[in-house]
Enzyme design. Sequence first.
Site, PDB file in Angstrom:
ATOM      1  N   GLY A  99     -27.438 -11.201  -4.719  1.00  0.00           N
ATOM      2  CA  GLY A  99     -26.731 -10.150  -5.464  1.00  0.00           C
ATOM      3  C   GLY A  99     -25.260 -10.129  -5.092  1.00  0.00           C
ATOM      4  CG  HIS A 151      11.801   0.472  -0.949  1.00  0.00           C
ATOM      5  ND1 HIS A 151      11.185  -0.589  -1.559  1.00  0.00           N
ATOM      6  CD2 HIS A 151      12.651  -0.046  -0.027  1.00  0.00           C
ATOM      7  CE1 HIS A 151      11.654  -1.711  -1.040  1.00  0.00           C
ATOM      8  NE2 HIS A 151      12.532  -1.418  -0.107  1.00  0.00           N
TER       9      HIS A 151
END
Length: 467
Positions: A184, A446
């Site tokens: 899976g 930033h």
Amino acid sequence: MSETLRPKLLVVGSGPGGYVAAIRAGQLGIDTVLVEGDRLGGTCLIRGCIPSKALIHVASRFAEMADTAGLRRIGLSLDRPPALDLAAAMRWKDGVVGRLEAGVAALLERAKVRVLRGWAKFSDAKTCRVTGPDTDASVAAEHVLLATGSLPTELPELPFGGAVLSSTEALALDRLPRRLAIVGAGYIGLELGTAFRKMGCEVAIVEAQDRILPLYDEELTAPVRRWLDRAGVRLYLGAQALRLRDGEVATLEVRTASGETVALPADNVLSTVGRRPRLAGWGFETMAVDLAGPFVAVDDQCRTAMRNLWAIGDLVGEPMLAHKAMAQGEMVAELIAGERRHFAPAAIPAICFTEPEIVSVGLAPREAAGEGVLSAQFPFAANGRALTLEGERAGGFVRVVARRDNRRVLGIQAVGPQISELAGEFAHALEMGAVLEDIAGTIHAHPTLGEAFHEAALRALGHPLHI
Ligand code: FAD
């Protein structure tokens, strides 16, 4: 001696759905009983979200250290390779789980919720008996909230036990298997497979569909696929696990996409082929409740077909995620308190804590196709913060999908380092009905990864600044 309780609300199951519902109900002054047969916190806290993320953290730290020892890339080196003590790591992980479990107990107590430790067995929709080591009680409630969650799906050809593990046992191993085969390639299999690979196991993944993480588009999963390939994880896609053969070395027999049968040596097989709602063994059949496929059918207020019988979380369907269960639990408590609520989120974020991480909120380009959509992405290779984190190497990006006519944002997806922490900002944008200009007009700090979201919106508007 057996006691009889007649609360206004009985909550069955203390997973993220049930315990949040009980806390909110208690805060609203509703006389509430919560019944839990296992530990407080449910799948998410005890054997799901939290332990898996703790293990992923250990594995990532270990892999970073091992990488440092070998490469000296950023001016760091280790005199010798790091060592992993998995049993000690598991004890640390258990400590994290234990602290959070105690926190849930304290929150329930503060909200004056009565917690019954035992298994509820219903004789009809509103009446049950709760039995446990120190509990024997009958409860007849005006409202019943079913939050019994889900269990791992077992493949008939690979029954759990012995070498075949579910995610629960994989998260409790105290010795590292040398070779791990995973059946899976959904998010649980890939998250755990990535962690075990980082810790040094040889990992092979068998997936019936022809790609990993089939719920996500290939552009988004490509960086994860590249990491798996580079890390030497062997992928068998379009393949079927047939059986585990005992022998000096156990082997998992797999029919590959080309039809040949291969034998994968495996000390353990981890089967993660899905989860199913927990409906058996507690008297669900005594309730006149409709099903929707395998799940309990509910309306947009989580009401079942029976009056004052509610159901939430994994029991009621996809997405089977903790934050969806919590939001539904909070809503049901408020509805019972008389507030007007509906479950109609603009988006429910989904995250894969893989390498790198994936976040998806709202519609992907192919799902939105036909509505006159535009989509734009901004790569982390052009984001300063990603470079300072060495995160540009993964090849990740942020992508926005918006309507062409009014530029309303329909979906946001990202793949990259530590990107899971942006899921809240993405979901918030969709929930507030943001248009591209809203994101473009928001000053993003930033240097942060969030600037890639800002730049993706600018790019969709035709004027990116940093690319
Ligand atoms: P559950 O958490 O399953 O809780 C149900 C509770 O009900 C259990 O404690 C159970 O003991 C109890 N119960 C059941 N029947 C009875 C009864 N008759 N009497 C008394 N008690 C009963 N989701 C995320 O959002 N993010 C993730 O990162 C994430 N990672 C995961 C990793 C793994 C390995 C797994 C397995 C799952 C993960 N999930 C994750 C999914 C998440 O755990 C589930 O969506 C969430 O726990 C569902 O919450 P729930 O309240 O519906 O039920």
